[in-house]
Design an enzyme around this catalytic site. Structure first.
Site, PDB file in Angstrom:
ATOM      1  N   HIS A 270     -34.818 106.453  70.615  1.00  0.00           N
ATOM      2  CA  HIS A 270     -35.153 106.053  69.133  1.00  0.00           C
ATOM      3  C   HIS A 270     -35.498 104.703  68.928  1.00  0.00           C
ATOM      4  O   HIS A 270     -35.041 103.823  69.617  1.00  0.00           O
ATOM      5  CB  HIS A 270     -33.741 106.195  68.361  1.00  0.00           C
ATOM      6  CG  HIS A 270     -33.902 106.373  66.769  1.00  0.00           C
ATOM      7  ND1 HIS A 270     -34.325 105.270  66.135  1.00  0.00           N
ATOM      8  CD2 HIS A 270     -34.365 107.599  66.116  1.00  0.00           C
ATOM      9  CE1 HIS A 270     -34.429 105.995  64.916  1.00  0.00           C
ATOM     10  NE2 HIS A 270     -34.510 107.049  64.926  1.00  0.00           N
ATOM     11  N   ASP A 327     -33.092 114.840  66.435  1.00  0.00           N
ATOM     12  CA  ASP A 327     -33.731 116.082  66.752  1.00  0.00           C
ATOM     13  C   ASP A 327     -33.032 116.929  67.994  1.00  0.00           C
ATOM     14  O   ASP A 327     -33.474 117.955  68.012  1.00  0.00           O
ATOM     15  CB  ASP A 327     -35.025 115.656  67.128  1.00  0.00           C
ATOM     16  CG  ASP A 327     -36.101 115.017  65.753  1.00  0.00           C
ATOM     17  OD1 ASP A 327     -36.315 113.952  65.950  1.00  0.00           O
ATOM     18  OD2 ASP A 327     -36.021 115.993  64.790  1.00  0.00           O
TER      19      ASP A 327
HETATM   20  C1  SDX Z   1     -37.443 110.757  64.833  1.00  0.00           C
HETATM   21  O1  SDX Z   1     -37.733 106.251  63.136  1.00  0.00           O
HETATM   22  C2  SDX Z   1     -36.943 107.009  62.775  1.00  0.00           C
HETATM   23  O2  SDX Z   1     -35.792 106.937  62.100  1.00  0.00           O
HETATM   24  C3  SDX Z   1     -37.165 108.607  62.936  1.00  0.00           C
HETATM   25  C4  SDX Z   1     -36.324 109.367  62.960  1.00  0.00           C
HETATM   26  C5  SDX Z   1     -36.050 109.694  61.430  1.00  0.00           C
HETATM   27  O3  SDX Z   1     -35.196 110.252  61.115  1.00  0.00           O
HETATM   28  O4  SDX Z   1     -37.007 109.536  60.583  1.00  0.00           O
HETATM   29  O5  SDX Z   1     -34.923 109.124  63.490  1.00  0.00           O
HETATM   30  C6  SDX Z   1     -36.664 110.979  63.585  1.00  0.00           C
HETATM   31  O6  SDX Z   1     -38.516 110.908  64.967  1.00  0.00           O
HETATM   32  C7  SDX Z   1     -36.389 110.708  65.998  1.00  0.00           C
HETATM   33  C8  SDX Z   1     -37.237 110.444  67.549  1.00  0.00           C
HETATM   34  C9  SDX Z   1     -37.873 111.931  67.704  1.00  0.00           C
HETATM   35  N1  SDX Z   1     -38.736 111.713  68.726  1.00  0.00           N
HETATM   36  C10 SDX Z   1     -38.196 112.266  70.126  1.00  0.00           C
HETATM   37  O7  SDX Z   1     -37.147 112.545  70.273  1.00  0.00           O
HETATM   38  C11 SDX Z   1     -39.524 112.133  71.012  1.00  0.00           C
HETATM   39  C12 SDX Z   1     -38.914 111.541  72.261  1.00  0.00           C
HETATM   40  N2  SDX Z   1     -38.501 110.221  72.088  1.00  0.00           N
HETATM   41  C13 SDX Z   1     -39.591 109.166  72.550  1.00  0.00           C
HETATM   42  O8  SDX Z   1     -40.815 109.503  72.566  1.00  0.00           O
HETATM   43  C14 SDX Z   1     -39.074 107.718  72.201  1.00  0.00           C
HETATM   44  O9  SDX Z   1     -37.850 107.777  72.617  1.00  0.00           O
HETATM   45  C15 SDX Z   1     -39.284 107.362  70.726  1.00  0.00           C
HETATM   46  C16 SDX Z   1     -40.758 107.314  70.400  1.00  0.00           C
HETATM   47  C17 SDX Z   1     -38.362 107.971  69.882  1.00  0.00           C
HETATM   48  C18 SDX Z   1     -38.917 105.663  70.648  1.00  0.00           C
HETATM   49  O10 SDX Z   1     -39.572 105.113  71.727  1.00  0.00           O
HETATM   50  P1  SDX Z   1     -38.958 103.673  71.876  1.00  0.00           P
HETATM   51  O11 SDX Z   1     -37.724 103.174  71.482  1.00  0.00           O
HETATM   52  O12 SDX Z   1     -40.016 102.658  71.591  1.00  0.00           O
HETATM   53  O13 SDX Z   1     -39.012 103.574  73.485  1.00  0.00           O
HETATM   54  P2  SDX Z   1     -40.134 102.986  74.180  1.00  0.00           P
HETATM   55  O14 SDX Z   1     -41.387 103.951  73.794  1.00  0.00           O
HETATM   56  O15 SDX Z   1     -40.381 101.636  74.069  1.00  0.00           O
HETATM   57  O16 SDX Z   1     -39.747 103.270  75.886  1.00  0.00           O
HETATM   58  C19 SDX Z   1     -38.584 102.381  76.251  1.00  0.00           C
HETATM   59  C20 SDX Z   1     -38.362 103.083  77.557  1.00  0.00           C
HETATM   60  C21 SDX Z   1     -39.577 103.095  78.256  1.00  0.00           C
HETATM   61  O17 SDX Z   1     -39.394 103.064  79.632  1.00  0.00           O
HETATM   62  P3  SDX Z   1     -39.830 101.723  80.505  1.00  0.00           P
HETATM   63  O18 SDX Z   1     -41.200 101.378  80.131  1.00  0.00           O
HETATM   64  O19 SDX Z   1     -38.868 100.960  80.066  1.00  0.00           O
HETATM   65  O20 SDX Z   1     -39.791 102.118  81.790  1.00  0.00           O
HETATM   66  O21 SDX Z   1     -37.679 104.149  77.365  1.00  0.00           O
HETATM   67  C22 SDX Z   1     -38.439 105.179  78.111  1.00  0.00           C
HETATM   68  C23 SDX Z   1     -39.980 104.815  77.928  1.00  0.00           C
HETATM   69  O22 SDX Z   1     -40.756 105.505  79.132  1.00  0.00           O
HETATM   70  N3  SDX Z   1     -38.412 106.385  77.095  1.00  0.00           N
HETATM   71  C24 SDX Z   1     -38.087 107.661  77.676  1.00  0.00           C
HETATM   72  C25 SDX Z   1     -37.965 108.454  76.282  1.00  0.00           C
HETATM   73  N4  SDX Z   1     -37.820 107.652  75.390  1.00  0.00           N
HETATM   74  C26 SDX Z   1     -38.305 106.253  75.872  1.00  0.00           C
HETATM   75  N5  SDX Z   1     -38.038 108.412  78.741  1.00  0.00           N
HETATM   76  C27 SDX Z   1     -37.879 109.349  78.847  1.00  0.00           C
HETATM   77  N6  SDX Z   1     -37.590 110.353  77.720  1.00  0.00           N
HETATM   78  C28 SDX Z   1     -37.538 109.686  76.598  1.00  0.00           C
HETATM   79  N7  SDX Z   1     -37.298 110.551  75.548  1.00  0.00           N
END
Ligand code: SDX
Length: 393
Positions: A270, A327
């Site tokens: 998140h 989710d």
């Molecule tokens: C919602 O914003 C809100 O409030 C949204 C929401 C709402 O109520 O409106 O809460 C609803 O949208 C919840 C999120 C739903 N999406 C997912 O579940 C999709 C999977 N999650 C990711 O795509 C991701 O975690 C995000 C987009 C939600 C958040 O991304 P961040 O916090 O910006 O994390 P990042 O992209 O900067 O990643 C940080 C690290 C990276 O690795 P490194 O570069 O540090 O090596 O964490 C890794 C990412 O590759 N990473 C994941 C991951 N999410 C982040 N690795 C594996 N699986 C994941 N799900």
């Protein structure tokens, strides 16, 4: 860049992104709506309580609640001509594609006399979208399954009426199960608002141009659809079905950690919560309670629990603050209610419409500043002169 969304580096309480609706403490996993903890609202509130709270800032007394409920019931029906939109969609159209179209079309039916700066018109538009979205959503579902539309029933609650419009069939008796009605209501309360997420920001930006609120809500539905945002609830169930069994979890976790693989654990991570999303905690507990009361087992629930366990024992996820978000368990509840997977994000939109329109109303009421004009950090070429086509390299 430092500063907030509207590029006010000071991030002051006076900037246009200041809001009195939702407070999130990401590291501590705290979520408050108008000062009330989400845990209390989900346990003790109902749809009318919390929708009134988000819209008007306080929980309603008995008289205000009765009026609020009556106004929502009165707005449930849609213009009969709007119904014709649905026959234009192919039967395999994703319900979110239908919702983007028909919600935007509300502008053609209810916008002509709307003054976005008139307080009364703002409230009227709020009641229209909160009350009509369930009707439009149920019609999208009926289009997908090729069944006749079921009109709203005034005697039913907001969520009871939605279940009725989804599952009742002409000529057949349909009785709303109070257990399903309450489960859907808790689910809706948990999804109503969440500060400046992507779709809410989209609604605020669209609304800040003084576009009508129906078009602004349609833009929010578009932003919500993506699997990185609201579309994740549908993507989680797809992922769990793809993993299939507990013995496949280590391979899935390994893929999620492999940077060369685009696979992510949907429902994990998140932008704000770097701890357990409080909504996910409530939904997880509610899944157990609902499946228990329904005396049902869901293999995907067992899979989700084991996947969470394995991931949260893995340094990759814990060190990055990747915990289940709202989710991750939300689809399990909708499965238990018999709602098909491609309707999950539609229901997220139905619930989030309460937050979107509350945020729109808060933003447009502060008409002193147009928001949504963030700047970009220019990293392109330095200034240069135009070259005739034969002089170009
Ligand atoms: C919602 O914003 C809100 O409030 C949204 C929401 C709402 O109520 O409106 O809460 C609803 O949208 C919840 C999120 C739903 N999406 C997912 O579940 C999709 C999977 N999650 C990711 O795509 C991701 O975690 C995000 C987009 C939600 C958040 O991304 P961040 O916090 O910006 O994390 P990042 O992209 O900067 O990643 C940080 C690290 C990276 O690795 P490194 O570069 O540090 O090596 O964490 C890794 C990412 O590759 N990473 C994941 C991951 N999410 C982040 N690795 C594996 N699986 C994941 N799900």
């Amino acid at each position: 860049a430092t500063g907030c969304f509207c590029y006010d580096p000071g991030f002051k309480a006076t900037c246009s992104c200041a809001s009195a609706i939702t407070y999130i403490d990401g590291p501590r996993g705290v979520l408050l709506h108008r000062g009330y903890a989400i845990e209390e609202l989900a346990a003790d509130g109902d749809f009318d309580d919390v929708s009134y709270l988000l819209l008007f800032g306080d929980l309603p007394d008995r008289k205000a609640k009765a009026l609020h409920s009556a106004r929502l019931v009165a707005e449930r029906r849609v213009h009969e001509r709007l119904i014709h939109f649905y026959s234009g969609f192919l039967s395999n159209a994703h319900p979110m594609a239908i919702m983007v179209g028909v919600v935007g079309a509300l502008s053609a039916f209810y916008h002509d006399k709307l003054d976005v700066f008139d307080a009364g018109d703002q409230v009227a538009a709020a009641y229209r979208v909160i009350a009509k979205l369930p009707t439009l959503a149920a019609m999208a579902y009926k289009t997908a399954v090729g069944e006749p539309f079921v009109y709203p029933r005034d005697a039913l609650s907001h969520c009871g009426n939605l279940l009725h419009m989804l599952f009742a069939k002409p000529g057949a008796e349909y009785v709303v199960d109070p257990l399903a009605e309450r489960a859907l209501e808790v689910w809706m309360i948990l999804h109503m608002d969440h500060e400046q997420n992507a779709s809410t920001s989209t609604v605020r930006i669209a609304g800040s141009s003084e576009a009508n609120p129906y078009a602004a809500i349609a833009s929010g539905i578009t932003a919500l659809w993506g699997p990185a945002h609201g579309g994740a609830n549908e993507a989680v169930i797809r992922m769990l079905e793809e993993i299939g069994s507990v013995d496949q979890i280590p391979a899935a976790v390994a893929r999620a950690k492999d940077k060369s693989d685009s696979f992510r654990l949907m429902g994990f991570g998140h932008r704000v919560y770097k701890s357990y999303d409080p909504r996910a905690r409530i939904l997880k507990s509610y899944c157990h309670e609902l499946l228990g009361k329904l005396q049902r087992e869901d293999p995907l629930m067992e899979l989700a629990l084991e996947l969470e366990k394995v991931a949260l024992e893995d340094e990759y996820f814990v060190s990055r603050g990747l915990y289940p978000n709202t989710d991750f368990y939300s689809g399990i509840i909708l499965r238990a209610l018999g709602i098909p997977r491609d309707m999950y994000t539609v229901l997220f939109a139905v619930a989030r419409t309460v937050g979107w329109i509350s945020q729109w109303r808060e933003m447009i009421s502060d008409s002193t500043r147009v928001i949504g004009r963030p700047r970009q950090l220019y990293v392109g070429p330095a200034p240069r002169s135009f070259a005739a086509v034969d002089d170009r390299a």
